[in-house]
Design an enzyme around this catalytic site. Structure first.
Site, mmCIF file in Angstrom:
data_model
loop_
_atom_site.group_PDB
_atom_site.id
_atom_site.type_symbol
_atom_site.label_atom_id
_atom_site.label_comp_id
_atom_site.label_asym_id
_atom_site.label_seq_id
_atom_site.Cartn_x
_atom_site.Cartn_y
_atom_site.Cartn_z
ATOM 1 N N LYS A 154 14.435 58.482 44.746
ATOM 2 C CA LYS A 154 13.386 57.834 45.549
ATOM 3 C C LYS A 154 13.735 56.397 45.896
ATOM 4 O O LYS A 154 13.296 55.875 46.921
ATOM 5 C CB LYS A 154 12.060 57.879 44.792
ATOM 6 C CG LYS A 154 10.863 57.397 45.606
ATOM 7 C CD LYS A 154 9.566 57.559 44.831
ATOM 8 C CE LYS A 154 8.354 57.163 45.638
ATOM 9 N NZ LYS A 154 7.092 57.336 44.870
ATOM 10 N N ASN A 197 5.572 88.819 22.419
ATOM 11 C CA ASN A 197 4.644 87.698 22.566
ATOM 12 C C ASN A 197 3.991 87.321 21.237
ATOM 13 O O ASN A 197 3.681 86.151 21.000
ATOM 14 C CB ASN A 197 3.571 88.038 23.598
ATOM 15 C CG ASN A 197 4.098 87.981 25.022
ATOM 16 O OD1 ASN A 197 5.103 87.326 25.294
ATOM 17 N ND2 ASN A 197 3.435 88.663 25.930
ATOM 18 N N LYS A 212 -0.877 80.752 34.197
ATOM 19 C CA LYS A 212 -0.207 80.155 33.045
ATOM 20 C C LYS A 212 0.021 78.660 33.269
ATOM 21 O O LYS A 212 -0.229 77.837 32.386
ATOM 22 C CB LYS A 212 1.140 80.847 32.785
ATOM 23 C CG LYS A 212 1.057 82.256 32.252
ATOM 24 C CD LYS A 212 2.449 82.762 31.889
ATOM 25 C CE LYS A 212 2.409 84.165 31.305
ATOM 26 N NZ LYS A 212 3.757 84.637 30.915
ATOM 27 N N GLY A 265 9.749 73.080 17.982
ATOM 28 C CA GLY A 265 10.545 74.200 17.528
ATOM 29 C C GLY A 265 11.977 74.050 18.023
ATOM 30 O O GLY A 265 12.214 73.825 19.208
ATOM 31 N N LEU A 266 12.929 74.150 17.108
ATOM 32 C CA LEU A 266 14.344 74.022 17.443
ATOM 33 C C LEU A 266 14.980 75.388 17.257
ATOM 34 O O LEU A 266 15.192 75.848 16.132
ATOM 35 C CB LEU A 266 15.005 72.974 16.547
ATOM 36 C CG LEU A 266 16.388 72.481 16.950
ATOM 37 C CD1 LEU A 266 16.358 71.810 18.314
ATOM 38 C CD2 LEU A 266 16.929 71.505 15.907
ATOM 39 N N SER A 267 15.280 76.056 18.369
ATOM 40 C CA SER A 267 15.670 77.459 18.323
ATOM 41 C C SER A 267 17.166 77.694 18.281
ATOM 42 O O SER A 267 17.609 78.821 18.063
ATOM 43 C CB SER A 267 15.110 78.167 19.563
ATOM 44 O OG SER A 267 15.759 77.697 20.736
ATOM 45 N N GLU A 309 0.601 46.517 41.070
ATOM 46 C CA GLU A 309 -0.670 47.107 41.486
ATOM 47 C C GLU A 309 -1.532 47.452 40.265
ATOM 48 O O GLU A 309 -1.059 48.031 39.299
ATOM 49 C CB GLU A 309 -0.392 48.371 42.302
ATOM 50 C CG GLU A 309 -1.645 49.083 42.806
ATOM 51 C CD GLU A 309 -1.327 50.303 43.668
ATOM 52 O OE1 GLU A 309 -2.234 50.799 44.343
ATOM 53 O OE2 GLU A 309 -0.158 50.758 43.652
ATOM 54 N N GLY A 311 18.730 76.993 21.067
ATOM 55 C CA GLY A 311 18.960 77.093 22.501
ATOM 56 C C GLY A 311 18.996 75.728 23.156
ATOM 57 O O GLY A 311 18.665 74.699 22.554
ATOM 58 N N ILE A 312 19.354 75.719 24.428
ATOM 59 C CA ILE A 312 19.619 74.458 25.120
ATOM 60 C C ILE A 312 18.337 73.685 25.430
ATOM 61 O O ILE A 312 18.320 72.452 25.365
ATOM 62 C CB ILE A 312 20.445 74.713 26.402
ATOM 63 C CG1 ILE A 312 20.961 73.396 26.980
ATOM 64 C CG2 ILE A 312 19.646 75.506 27.433
ATOM 65 C CD1 ILE A 312 21.993 73.574 28.074
ATOM 66 N N CYS A 317 0.906 48.319 47.687
ATOM 67 C CA CYS A 317 1.629 49.599 47.667
ATOM 68 C C CYS A 317 1.713 50.300 49.023
ATOM 69 O O CYS A 317 2.526 49.931 49.862
ATOM 70 C CB CYS A 317 1.038 50.512 46.608
ATOM 71 S SG CYS A 317 2.174 51.833 46.072
ATOM 72 N N LYS A 331 -6.550 47.053 49.562
ATOM 73 C CA LYS A 331 -5.565 48.020 50.051
ATOM 74 C C LYS A 331 -6.106 48.683 51.319
ATOM 75 O O LYS A 331 -7.231 49.189 51.343
ATOM 76 C CB LYS A 331 -5.307 49.068 48.956
ATOM 77 C CG LYS A 331 -4.117 49.980 49.163
ATOM 78 C CD LYS A 331 -3.929 50.830 47.900
ATOM 79 C CE LYS A 331 -2.692 51.709 47.954
ATOM 80 N NZ LYS A 331 -2.524 52.469 46.684
#
Length: 554
Positions: A182, A374, A522, A291-293, A45, A295-296, A150, A114
């Site tokens: 899906k 913060n 946010k 940023g590599l903290s 498409e 954490g996961i 589609c 379509k």
């Protein structure tokens, strides 16, 4: 009347708006099809322009440019080689259609618009296109092809109209976005179309990342007996040549070796890789910085980036504060070492002290609170944005869907960035994917085999480390509880009573509901990210910022 037809299916990666690049990719696929003796090459498409085109199609110059490329491709079919099915815009009588074009013998021999225009989730075709009439078959070299675009095949009407008007093979060109699991739904619906019409069915999809959407390919062919004759791979470009024979019962496709099924964790991981790779490469970024903290979330984001782009294009920055644990420092450095990515350490204590002194007169004697937390996050955001500006790398945001749902993120702090691979990934899925990647390497990965993060990154309690002994669970319910409630609220639109009936604590559900509602402002300002679930934040889920409804259930 011919009894044999060789059709090549081009599962290709278009670049939105890069018309010459897309036309050249179609030419290359046609050359490959010609070398294999195909009579017809089918492309996805809007293949000339990339799908979804959004408001690009409202520019007359864009539509004219697409038309010129399609006509040029049509002229090239005068060489006697394969005909083409190409997708693109079609303007007729003041109406703009999402259409397919059949090119053969040096000209455009047929057009089909379509008919079913999707207007839900991420789709807004009705906003920019006019629906075409129910299509009839196209005669191509002695075969009546039932060509669809589609959404036309997701409902029975178009397929049945084509069958009733003489179509012999159903072919649908698609821009069908990825969602976990899906593909099973697609095959089930295709079986329904085959049963209803008695005709074989071809599903052809593009494979690319386009902003927040990923298209995973996974094209397939079902014969009239519902047997799967062709299964093309997920997340890979391919031109598959299919051989068709007319028999007493109609046309059938000769079986080809089937691409193996892809497990759910691998599907999600590779979707994140493809989305990031295409976003970075098609927008011309040299690489990414994050940023590599320790954490996961940042560890998994770094792994995806290294696998998608190559370790040499990933820059990781540890920005310790006085609250950063020795374990986090060790884990971040070890993650970078395992992945082979660039790593540097930039302490933020001097900036914290400067902000403290600067704001002291205004803050007076008020005690420290979330404001100071913060500020730390925003210092890190400014630091990373400075590196991005100076060196040109795109800032990769590392927050997950659970955090974005509850507002457990700092605006203009850890939400800074140009793209997020975890934006639509629940925290419990983050754990699942991290364990999977430590045990598996995706086949198209550019990163290393083996461990990509220390096991401690996966097993230790998550923490933002913005104050002494902080843990995520001080602010949020346990993630296994939180994610279950959020999935009900976000993806299923369940109410409080329904979730309580499933066994959740009413006070916890109400608390999560309020956090979800309060964080809408946010999320509206968050960077784009890969869509994984049926209800991603953004175009899938559009809520008002000013919303008093939550008070009615409080």
């Amino acid at each position: 009347m011919t009894d044999r037809l060789r059709i090549a299916l081009a599962q290709i990666n278009p670049h939105e708006g890069a018309l010459d690049r897309n036309a050249d990719r179609i030419r290359a696929a046609r050359a490959e099809a010609a070398a294999a003796g195909a009579q017809l090459l089918v492309t996805p498409e809007f293949s000339i322009a990339g799908y979804p085109p959004e408001d690009l199609v409202l520019k007359p110059a864009f539509v004219e440019a697409c038309t010129a490329r399609i006509e040029a491709l049509a002229a090239e079919t005068a060489d006697g080689g394969p005909g083409l099915v190409v997708g693109g815009p079609w303007r007729e009588g003041g109406r703009l259609h999402n259409a397919l074009f059949v090119l053969d013998g040096g000209k455009v021999v047929a057009r089909r618009a379509k008919h079913e225009l999707p207007n839900y989730g991420v789709f807004d075709d009705k906003r920019v296109f006019t629906a075409g009439p129910a299509p009839g078959p196209v005669m191509f070299r002695g075969v009546r092809l039932g060509l669809m675009v589609c959404e036309d095949w997701w409902f029975p009407a178009v397929s049945e109209t084509l069958q009733e008007s003489g179509a012999e093979i159903l072919i649908s060109i698609n821009g069908s976005p990825f969602e976990a699991a899906k593909q099973d739904l697609r095959v089930q619906l295709a079986v329904s179309r085959v049963v209803e019409t008695g005709l074989p069915f071809v599903f052809l999809n593009q494979v690319c990342g386009q902003d927040e959407l990923v298209f995973e390919g996974a094209s397939f062919v079902l014969n009239a007996d519902r047997a799967l004759a062709v299964q093309m791979p997920m997340f890979e470009e391919q031109v598959a040549v299919t051989d068709w024979t007319r028999g007493a019962a109609g046309w059938a496709c000769a079986p080809r070796p089937l691409a193996p099924p892809v497990p759910r964790p691998e599907q999600i991981y590779r979707a994140m890789m493809l989305g990031l790779r295409d976003y970075v490469d098609k927008n011309g970024f040299p690489g990414v910085v994050l940023g590599l903290s320790g954490g996961i979330d940042s560890a998994l984001s770094a792994a995806v980036a290294a696998d998608a782009l190559g370790p040499d294009r990933v820059r990781a920055v540890m920005m310790p504060s006085p609250y950063t644990s020795a374990g986090s420092l060790e884990d971040a450095e070890e993650c970078a070492r395992l992945l082979g990515i660039r790593y540097e350490n930039i302490p933020i204590a001097p900036a914290m002290a400067a902000f403290g002194a600067m704001l002291a007169p205004a803050f007076g004697n008020r005690p420290p609170d979330i404001t100071e937390e913060n500020i730390q996050s925003r210092i890190r955001g400014v630091t990373l944005m400075a590196l991005s500006n100076k060196f040109g790398d795109m800032l990769l945001t590392t927050g997950n869907k659970s955090e974005m749902s509850t507002g457990y993120a700092t605006l203009y702090g850890d939400m800074c960035g140009g793209y997020s691979v975890l934006k639509d990934v629940w925290k419990m899925t983050v754990f699942e994917l991290s364990r999977w990647r430590n045990a598996n390497r995706p086949p198209d990965a550019k990163g290393p085999a083996g461990l990509v993060m220390p096991d401690r990154v996966i097993t230790k309690p998550p923490s933002a480390e913005l104050k002494p002994d902080q843990k995520d669970q001080d602010t949020l319910p346990p993630y296994e509880v939180l994610d279950a409630i959020l999935e009900g609220l976000v993806e299923k639109e369940q109410g409080v009573d329904a979730l309580v009936a499933e066994g959740h604590d009413r006070a916890t559900v109400l608390r999560v509901w309020r956090m979800l509602d309060r964080a809408e402002y946010k999320r509206r300002q968050a960077p784009p990210g890969v869509k994984i679930t049926p209800r991603a934040f953004g175009r899938d889920r559009r809520y008002p910022l000013t919303n008093g409804f939550s008070a009615l259930v409080g």
